[in-house]
Design an enzyme around this catalytic site. Structure first.
Site, PDB file in Angstrom:
ATOM      1  N   LYS A 126     -34.847  29.745  16.746  1.00  0.00           N
ATOM      2  CA  LYS A 126     -33.740  28.799  16.914  1.00  0.00           C
ATOM      3  C   LYS A 126     -34.222  27.401  16.535  1.00  0.00           C
ATOM      4  CE  LYS A 126     -30.469  31.461  18.674  1.00  0.00           C
ATOM      5  NZ  LYS A 126     -29.101  31.601  18.112  1.00  0.00           N
ATOM      6  N   LYS A 130     -21.165  40.552  13.412  1.00  0.00           N
ATOM      7  CA  LYS A 130     -21.093  40.757  14.857  1.00  0.00           C
ATOM      8  C   LYS A 130     -19.757  41.429  15.173  1.00  0.00           C
ATOM      9  CE  LYS A 130     -24.174  36.953  16.101  1.00  0.00           C
ATOM     10  NZ  LYS A 130     -24.323  35.637  16.767  1.00  0.00           N
TER      11      LYS A 130
END
Length: 369
Positions: free
Chosen positions: A166, A265
């Site tokens: 991240k 997703k």
């Protein structure tokens, strides 16, 4: 053959603490609230689905509460007692309800699991999967260089083949470059979650040529032109995640050349039915796919693993062991990583069941229709 009539639908709302906080520049998550779906037919066979919305609208406009309301008041009543010939029927039955894709996805998943069980087939075989093992990938959040190196070392020791880091507004690109050089055996993704929306393209270019396999979602979900410019100027592939909410978003990405890779997703796009539509379109246009994660439990992971066996899903997805996020996952068997891979169950359906003893510990509400 394989169709069913819905006898009842059970909703389980639960909250489970994470082993450690999961932080991005958008939010820090310390516990995961979710909704599990059991769709039961007249013969007592059940299929499982999971709603992947978060408790607050920091990631999408949907939340666990909005999904709970949509399921109880509109979606479940639309399909309760209905005969289902094929899982794609479910979406047609509640097509009059606008949006609410995460709530719809949970029912769509449950229908596919139930249908596969009625067929006596593993879901991955039913949808045309070609692999029996899927490469595992882990997501790393960090606050300093030492923590990043330690977590990367842990991932390498466990056997993960890919580490997703991240990144945010204060991330030092040189730190990322150092870690990549230190672990040449690993594949590295960088996930920005739109962190560069208020920055110049020059600032993003600092992450080019570091050895990253891709950069995920540098700009906001509707910043198509900025993503297209990044694709033109950067040698590192751009993968779109939050931008991919519907099939039309994939069409838009390809038309505008705003991304090189789709992060799929299913829980965000409306379920497996829509995900398969997107997969077929990407395959037709030569666009690679990899499966993203939403800090899910084992139900959603099992559905995503089935999709990851399809041709064209070429990069390691967000598939970590159940023990990565949880001390207890209310699903059995737990997901395990061995030799950098997750083995796909050959049981009918998605291959997992609810662990009712663990589920009971974390339940906050139930509803049956």
């Amino acid at each position: 053959m394989g169709g069913f009539r819905i006898r009842e639908i059970r909703l389980h709302r639960l909250t489970v603490p994470l082993k450690s906080p999961f932080s991005t520049h958008l939010q820090t998550v310390t516990e995961r609230e979710s909704i599990f779906i059991e769709m039961v037919d007249t013969e007592g066979v059940s299929g499982l689905g999971e709603c992947v919305a978060f408790s607050s609208p920091w990631y999408t406009e949907e939340t666990v509460q909005t999904c709970w309301d949509a399921l109880i008041n509109w979606l479940v009543p639309s399909i309760a007692g209905k005969g289902i010939n094929h899982p794609t029927d479910v979406g047609h039955l509640f097509s009059h309800v606008k949006g609410n894709r995460m709530a719809k996805a949970a029912l769509d998943q449950a229908a596919w699991d139930l249908f596969a069980k009625k067929q006596g087939m593993p879901l991955h075989r039913l949808i045309g999967g070609v692999r029996r093992e899927v490469d595992a990938g882990v997501v790393v959040t960090w606050t300093d260089t030492e923590e990043l190196i330690r977590k990367t070392e842990d991932a390498y020791r466990i056997g993960y083949s890919r580490v997703k880091i991240k990144i945010g507004s204060g991330t030092d690109a040189e730190v990322i470059a150092t870690v990549i050089k230190q672990f040449p055996q690993l594949l590295f993704f960088a996930d920005a979650n739109g962190a560069f929306s208020n920055k110049t393209l020059t600032e993003l270019l600092a992450y080019d040529n570091l050895g990253l396999a891709l950069i995920e979602q540098p700009f906001g979900e509707d910043e198509w032109d900025r993503h297209a410019e990044a694709v033109r100027q950067m040698s590192t592939p751009i993968a779109l995640d939050e931008s991919i909410r519907t099939f039309s978003d994939v069409e838009n990405m390809i038309q505008k050349k705003a991304g090189d890779i789709v992060v799929l997703k299913p829980g965000r796009v409306g379920g497996l039915t829509e995900a398969l539509h997107i997969h077929a379109y990407c395959l037709q246009h030569g666009i690679p796919i990899w499966m993203g994660g939403m800090i899910e439990f084992g139900i959603s992971k099992a559905h995503n693993l089935a999709i990851a066996t399809l041709p064209g899903v070429t990069l390691p997805g967000d598939f970590s062991a159940s023990t990565h996020f949880w001390n207890e996952d209310p699903v059995e068997p737990c997901i395990r990583v061995s030799g950098g891979e997750v083995s796909i169950s050959e049981r009918p359906g998605i291959g997992v069941d609810l662990n009712h003893e663990i589920l009971k510990k974390y339940l906050i509400a139930t509803h049956t229709a």
